[in-house]
Design a protein around this motif. Structure first.
Motif, short mmCIF file in Angstrom:
data_model
loop_
_atom_site.label_atom_id
_atom_site.label_comp_id
_atom_site.label_asym_id
_atom_site.label_seq_id
_atom_site.Cartn_x
_atom_site.Cartn_y
_atom_site.Cartn_z
N VAL A 234 0.83 -1.20 0.00
CA VAL A 234 0.00 0.00 0.00
C VAL A 234 0.87 1.26 0.00
O VAL A 234 0.54 2.23 -0.65
N ASN B 186 3.30 4.16 -3.61
CA ASN B 186 2.34 4.92 -4.41
C ASN B 186 2.55 4.77 -5.91
O ASN B 186 1.59 4.84 -6.67
N VAL C 25 0.88 1.27 -6.75
CA VAL C 25 -0.57 1.35 -6.58
C VAL C 25 -1.17 2.27 -7.64
O VAL C 25 -2.22 1.98 -8.21
N LEU D 33 -5.97 9.17 -5.59
CA LEU D 33 -6.06 8.08 -4.64
C LEU D 33 -5.37 8.49 -3.35
O LEU D 33 -4.49 9.34 -3.35
N LEU E 61 -3.57 6.75 0.10
CA LEU E 61 -3.03 5.53 0.69
C LEU E 61 -3.04 5.68 2.20
O LEU E 61 -2.44 6.60 2.74
N ILE F 193 -6.83 1.72 0.77
CA ILE F 193 -6.70 2.62 -0.37
C ILE F 193 -8.06 3.27 -0.61
O ILE F 193 -9.08 2.59 -0.59
N ALA G 174 -2.94 -4.67 1.39
CA ALA G 174 -4.19 -3.91 1.29
C ALA G 174 -5.30 -4.73 1.95
O ALA G 174 -5.57 -5.86 1.55
N VAL H 182 -10.55 -1.32 0.46
CA VAL H 182 -10.53 -0.30 -0.59
C VAL H 182 -11.87 0.43 -0.54
O VAL H 182 -12.92 -0.21 -0.47
#
Length: 164
Positions: free
Chosen positions: A38, A41, A44, A62, A64, A73, A108, A111
């Motif tokens: 996660v 960046n 992801v 997004l 994190l 996320i 993760a 989400v």
């Protein structure tokens, strides 16, 4: 003659530079980012850029969440300037995208999808229970997409997932 040669090499250099700036990696296999975290960046971001967006919306950023477990996320979508031809259901998009994120991003745990007029939060535990499979075991996009499409084809299952 020398001016022509210099001009030719200058143009060649400019073309090579521009070609190097071409984002040709967009079509690369999304599974190159398997085992990401996660907190990464870049990885992801690359994963989420390759995932579908619903109803003429596009990813607008997004977040994190890495300060304390469980890690997560948040994906924020906004209305696109021009509508896309492919209409997707928010629920299906959230399940599809979460499936890929959980398969690729090791730590993760959840989400959140902030669509223009709807929000969904999906946890790894709940999604894996729904599939009856550990998503981390998938090693290629084709097999994971096949599983996902198989489950998304049953609208009753999709609705039930969000009712539980």
């Amino acid at each position: 003659m020398i001016k022509i040669i210099k001009c030719f090499f200058f143009l060649l250099l400019v073309l090579l530079f521009l070609n190097g700036c071409n984002p040709s990696n967009v079509n690369e296999d999304i599974f190159q980012f398997k085992d990401s975290y996660v907190g990464d960046n870049g990885a992801v971001g690359n994963i989420t850029m390759r995932l579908p967006s619903p109803n003429g919306e596009h990813l607008n950023g997004l977040e994190l969440k890495t300060t304390k477990e469980p890690y997560g996320i948040i994906l924020n979508y906004k209305k696109a300037d021009t509508p896309e031809e492919i209409e997707k259901n928010y629920k299906e998009t959230a399940i599809y995208n979460a499936t890929f994120i959980f398969a690729l991003v090791k730590n993760a745990d959840w989400v959140t999808f902030n669509f223009v007029d709807q929000e969904y939060r999906i946890t790894r535990e709940k999604l894996q229970k729904w599939y009856g499979k550990n998503l981390r075991e998938f090693t290629n996009e084709e097999d994971l997409a096949k599983l996902t499409q198989e489950f998304l084809a049953d609208k009753g299952k999709v609705s039930q997932f969000f009712r539980e």
